[in-house]
Design an enzyme around this catalytic site. Structure first.
Site, PDB file in Angstrom:
ATOM      1  N   TRP A 104      44.218  -2.935   8.913  1.00 51.23           N
ATOM      2  CA  TRP A 104      42.903  -3.764   9.352  1.00 51.23           C
ATOM      3  C   TRP A 104      41.781  -3.623   8.013  1.00 51.23           C
ATOM      4  O   TRP A 104      40.635  -3.365   8.176  1.00 51.23           O
ATOM      5  CB  TRP A 104      42.044  -2.846  10.584  1.00 51.23           C
ATOM      6  N   ASP A 151      28.751   6.654   7.216  1.00 46.67           N
ATOM      7  CA  ASP A 151      27.425   6.761   7.615  1.00 46.67           C
ATOM      8  C   ASP A 151      26.553   5.656   7.353  1.00 46.67           C
ATOM      9  O   ASP A 151      25.980   4.882   7.931  1.00 46.67           O
ATOM     10  CB  ASP A 151      26.745   8.119   7.297  1.00 46.67           C
ATOM     11  N   GLU A 187      34.140   0.389  11.724  1.00 46.96           N
ATOM     12  CA  GLU A 187      33.298   1.268  11.334  1.00 46.96           C
ATOM     13  C   GLU A 187      32.945   2.631  12.179  1.00 46.96           C
ATOM     14  O   GLU A 187      31.922   3.200  12.252  1.00 46.96           O
ATOM     15  CB  GLU A 187      32.158   0.972  10.499  1.00 46.96           C
TER      16      GLU A 187
HETATM   17  N1  CAA Z   1      29.771  12.786   6.410  1.00 43.31           N
HETATM   18  C1  CAA Z   1      30.359  13.751   5.481  1.00 43.31           C
HETATM   19  N2  CAA Z   1      31.229  14.476   5.856  1.00 43.31           N
HETATM   20  C2  CAA Z   1      31.470  14.870   7.201  1.00 43.31           C
HETATM   21  C3  CAA Z   1      30.799  13.743   8.191  1.00 43.31           C
HETATM   22  C4  CAA Z   1      29.943  12.912   7.819  1.00 43.31           C
HETATM   23  N3  CAA Z   1      29.371  12.231   8.494  1.00 43.31           N
HETATM   24  N4  CAA Z   1      31.370  14.292   9.367  1.00 43.31           N
HETATM   25  C5  CAA Z   1      32.033  14.959   9.370  1.00 43.31           C
HETATM   26  N5  CAA Z   1      32.353  15.325   7.890  1.00 43.31           N
HETATM   27  C6  CAA Z   1      33.095  16.471   7.020  1.00 43.31           C
HETATM   28  C7  CAA Z   1      32.869  17.537   7.950  1.00 43.31           C
HETATM   29  O1  CAA Z   1      31.808  18.463   7.517  1.00 43.31           O
HETATM   30  C8  CAA Z   1      34.254  18.552   7.763  1.00 43.31           C
HETATM   31  O2  CAA Z   1      33.986  19.042   6.330  1.00 43.31           O
HETATM   32  P1  CAA Z   1      34.078  20.599   6.233  1.00 43.31           P
HETATM   33  O3  CAA Z   1      34.869  21.413   6.998  1.00 43.31           O
HETATM   34  O4  CAA Z   1      34.123  20.755   4.745  1.00 43.31           O
HETATM   35  O5  CAA Z   1      32.505  21.014   6.522  1.00 43.31           O
HETATM   36  C9  CAA Z   1      35.223  17.382   7.804  1.00 43.31           C
HETATM   37  O6  CAA Z   1      34.551  16.022   7.535  1.00 43.31           O
HETATM   38  C10 CAA Z   1      35.695  17.385   9.023  1.00 43.31           C
HETATM   39  O7  CAA Z   1      34.853  17.039  10.248  1.00 43.31           O
HETATM   40  P2  CAA Z   1      35.332  16.927  11.722  1.00 43.31           P
HETATM   41  O8  CAA Z   1      36.286  18.118  12.217  1.00 43.31           O
HETATM   42  O9  CAA Z   1      34.177  16.966  12.397  1.00 43.31           O
HETATM   43  O10 CAA Z   1      35.915  15.698  11.579  1.00 43.31           O
HETATM   44  P3  CAA Z   1      36.862  15.110  12.688  1.00 43.31           P
HETATM   45  O11 CAA Z   1      38.213  14.823  12.239  1.00 43.31           O
HETATM   46  O12 CAA Z   1      36.803  15.783  14.070  1.00 43.31           O
HETATM   47  O13 CAA Z   1      36.423  13.572  12.668  1.00 43.31           O
HETATM   48  C11 CAA Z   1      34.888  11.763  13.340  1.00 43.31           C
HETATM   49  C12 CAA Z   1      34.925  13.209  12.842  1.00 43.31           C
HETATM   50  C13 CAA Z   1      33.429  11.788  13.523  1.00 43.31           C
HETATM   51  C14 CAA Z   1      35.732  11.550  14.616  1.00 43.31           C
HETATM   52  C15 CAA Z   1      35.706  10.921  12.648  1.00 43.31           C
HETATM   53  O14 CAA Z   1      37.107  11.074  12.347  1.00 43.31           O
HETATM   54  C16 CAA Z   1      35.386   9.597  12.516  1.00 43.31           C
HETATM   55  O15 CAA Z   1      34.252   9.222  12.015  1.00 43.31           O
HETATM   56  N6  CAA Z   1      36.275   8.454  13.160  1.00 43.31           N
HETATM   57  C17 CAA Z   1      35.949   7.201  13.226  1.00 43.31           C
HETATM   58  C18 CAA Z   1      36.671   6.753  11.952  1.00 43.31           C
HETATM   59  C19 CAA Z   1      36.062   5.240  11.310  1.00 43.31           C
HETATM   60  O16 CAA Z   1      34.834   5.046  11.606  1.00 43.31           O
HETATM   61  N7  CAA Z   1      36.880   4.329  10.939  1.00 43.31           N
HETATM   62  C20 CAA Z   1      36.449   3.118  10.561  1.00 43.31           C
HETATM   63  C21 CAA Z   1      37.390   2.539   9.600  1.00 43.31           C
HETATM   64  S1  CAA Z   1      36.747   1.479   8.230  1.00 43.31           S
HETATM   65  C22 CAA Z   1      36.250   0.258   8.952  1.00 43.31           C
HETATM   66  O17 CAA Z   1      36.231  -0.029   9.829  1.00 43.31           O
HETATM   67  C23 CAA Z   1      35.904  -0.712   7.703  1.00 43.31           C
HETATM   68  C24 CAA Z   1      35.971  -2.164   7.922  1.00 43.31           C
HETATM   69  O18 CAA Z   1      37.058  -2.613   7.355  1.00 43.31           O
HETATM   70  C25 CAA Z   1      34.815  -3.117   8.043  1.00 43.31           C
END
Ligand code: CAA
Length: 378
Positions: free
Chosen positions: A154, A238, A361
Site C-alpha cells: 500500500w 504524527d 496513516e
Molecule cells: N512518536 C515517536 N515515537 C513513538 C511514538 C510517536 N508517536 N509512539 C511510540 N513511539 C515510540 C515509543 O516511545 C517506543 O520507543 P521507546 O521504547 O524508545 O520509548 C516505541 O515507539 C514503541 O512504542 P509502543 O510500544 O507504544 O509501540 P507499539 O508497537 O505498541 O505501536 C502504535 C504503537 C501506535 C500502535 C503504532 O504501531 C502505530 O501507530 N500503528 C499504526 C501504523 C500506521 O499508522 N501505519 C500507517 C502506514 S503509512 C501510510 O498509511 C502512509 C500512506 O501511504 C498514506
C-alpha cells in the site's frame, strides 16, 4: 480560529490553484485512475511539495497551519491530489528535515521540496498494518551497503515516486529497537513494483506493492543511525495525521458546500428542500463537526510548531475529522438523492474518498488506542 494575513493568503492561493487547475480534470482522473503529473509539477512550483521545509533546503518555510490549509483546499476539489502532496511533505520531507544529515538533505531534500523529485514512505507490509513494528523486511549490513529483502504494501506514490523511505529490520534480536530507516532511490537494482492497486477512492493517486530482492543501498542512505527507524516513522506519522485530518476536512467542507447549494436549488413539494427540517439538521451537523475538526487540526498544528507534544492531539484531529468526512459525504449524497449516486455530480466521489481517511496513516481504532493510552497514562 483566526488566521494571520499570511495564512489567509496561503489559503486563497491554494483555493485558486485547486479551482483553476485541479477541478476541470478531477472526475476524469478519478474515473481513469490517472496520476496528476502536470498538476503535481505546478504544485512544486507553488512551494506545495515542501511547505514546511526551511528555505535553506529549497522549501517554502511555512508553518503547519498553512500546511493544513493547503491540504484542506486541495482536498475540497481533489483528495487524491492532496494525499500525493501530504505524503511528500509529512512522511518524506519532514523525515529529512528532522533526521536527515546535510549530505542527504543536499542530495535529495531540495529537489523533493521543489517537486523535482517525488517521495514515498513504506512502513506497512502484508502481515503488518496497524501492528507496524511486526515487519519482515530486512536490511543486512554488507560492507559499504545494506542489502534489503522484503515486501512493502500500500505504498502511496509507490509507482510515480523517485525515492522511497523504507523501514527495515537491521537487528532482529532488538524488536522495534532493531528497525532502521533508509533512503532508497527507485532506480537501484533489486526493486520491483507490484501492480497499481485498483482502489475505491483517491483513485488518481497511485498505490502499489514494492518488492526488494537483494537491493543494495549505500550505507550513507541510512537515516540517523541503526535502530532509530521505528521512532522516525511514528514521529513522522504524527505529523502525517495532521495532513490526513486536513484532507478529511477538505472532503467534509466540499460536502457541506455542495449540500448547501443543492438544497437551496432543489424544489420538492413546491419549496426548496433546504426548508425541510430533516435537511437543516444534516447541514447543521455537518457545519458544526467541520468547525470542530478544523479547531482540533489547527490546535495539533500549533502544538507541533511550538515543539510541544502533539501525538494525542493529532490522533484526536484525525479520528474526528475522518468520521466527519465520512458522515458529511454520506449525508451529501443523501441530500442529492438519485443525482448524488451519479458520477457526474461529483459527490459520490467524496464518499469514496472519505473512507480512506479512516484507514491510512493509522486506522480510527489505532487513533483511539493512542488517545486512550495518553489519557490514561497522564
Ligand atoms: N512518536 C515517536 N515515537 C513513538 C511514538 C510517536 N508517536 N509512539 C511510540 N513511539 C515510540 C515509543 O516511545 C517506543 O520507543 P521507546 O521504547 O524508545 O520509548 C516505541 O515507539 C514503541 O512504542 P509502543 O510500544 O507504544 O509501540 P507499539 O508497537 O505498541 O505501536 C502504535 C504503537 C501506535 C500502535 C503504532 O504501531 C502505530 O501507530 N500503528 C499504526 C501504523 C500506521 O499508522 N501505519 C500507517 C502506514 S503509512 C501510510 O498509511 C502512509 C500512506 O501511504 C498514506
Amino acid at each position: 480560529m483566526i488566521l494571520t494575513e499570511q495564512q489567509e493568503l496561503v489559503r486563497r492561493t491554494a483555493r485558486d490553484f485547486a479551482t483553476k487547475h485541479l477541478e476541470p480534470g478531477a472526475i476524469k482522473r478519478d474515473d481513469k485512475a490517472e496520476f496528476p503529473h502536470q498538476e503535481v509539477k505546478m504544485m512544486g512550483d507553488l512551494g506545495f511539495m515542501g511547505i514546511m521545509v526551511p528555505e535553506k533546503w529549497g522549501g517554502a518555510a511555512m508553518d503547519t497551519i498553512s500546511y493544513s490549509l493547503i491540504i484542506e483546499e486541495i482536498s475540497r476539489i481533489d483528495a487524491a491530489a492532496a494525499v500525493i502532496v501530504s505524503v511528500n511533505n509529512s512522511l518524506v520531507c519532514q523525515i529529512f528535515v528532522n533526521n536527515g544529515n546535510d549530505l542527504q538533505n543536499k542530495k535529495y531534500l531540495t529537489d523533493l521540496a521543489q517537486g523535482k523529485l517525488l517521495g514515498a514512505f513504506s512502513l506497512s507490509e502484508p502481515q503488518s498494518g496497524s501492528d507496524a513494528s511486526n515487519m519482515k523486511t530486512i536490511g543486512e549490513k554488507d560492507g559499504s551497503h545494506y542489502i534489503l529483502n522484503g515486501t512493502k504494501n500500500w505504498v502511496t506514490n509507490g509507482i510515480n515516486s523517485d525515492l522511497v523511505i523504507v523501514m527495515a529490520v537491521t537487528d532482529k534480536s532488538k524488536g522495534y529497537k532493531g528497525i532502521s530507516s533508509f533512503i532508497v532511490p527507485k532506480n537501484l537494482d533489486g526493486i520491483s513494483l507490484g501492480n497499481k492497486e485498483d482502489k475505491l477512492g483517491i483513485r488518481s493517486s497511485d498505490t502499489c506493492e514494492i518488492h526488494f530482492d537483494n537491493c543494495r543501498v549505500p550505507i550513507e542512505n541510512l537515516i540517523d543511525s541503526e535502530g532509530k527507524g521505528y521512532q522516525i516513522a511514528l514521529n513522522a506519522l504524527d505529523g502525517g495525521r495532521i495532513g490526513i485530518a486536513s484532507q478529511a476536512l477538505g472532503v467534509a467542507q466540499a460536502a457541506l458546500d455542495k449540500s448547501k447549494t443543492y438544497a437551496k436549488e432543489r424544489k420538492q413539494f413546491g419549496t426548496s428542500i433546504a426548508d425541510f427540517g430533516a435537511i437543516k439538521e444534516k447541514i447543521a451537523t455537518m457545519g458544526t463537526n467541520i468547525e470542530a475538526s478544523r479547531l482540533l487540526i489547527h490546535n495539533a498544528a500549533l502544538l507541533k510548531d511550538l515543539h510541544k507534544p502533539f501525538t494525542k492531539e493529532a490522533a484526536m484531529a484525525k479520528s474526528f475529522s475522518s468520521q466527519t468526512a465520512m458522515d458529511s459525504a454520506t449525508d451529501c449524497v443523501q441530500i442529492f438523492g438519485g443525482y448524488g449516486y451519479m458520477q457526474e455530480y461529483g459527490v459520490e466521489r467524496l464518499m469514496r474518498d472519505a473512507k480512506i481517511t479512516q484507514i491510512y496513516e493509522g486506522t480510527t481504532e489505532i487513533q483511539k488506542m493512542v488517545i486512550a493510552r495518553e489519557l490514561l497514562e497522564n
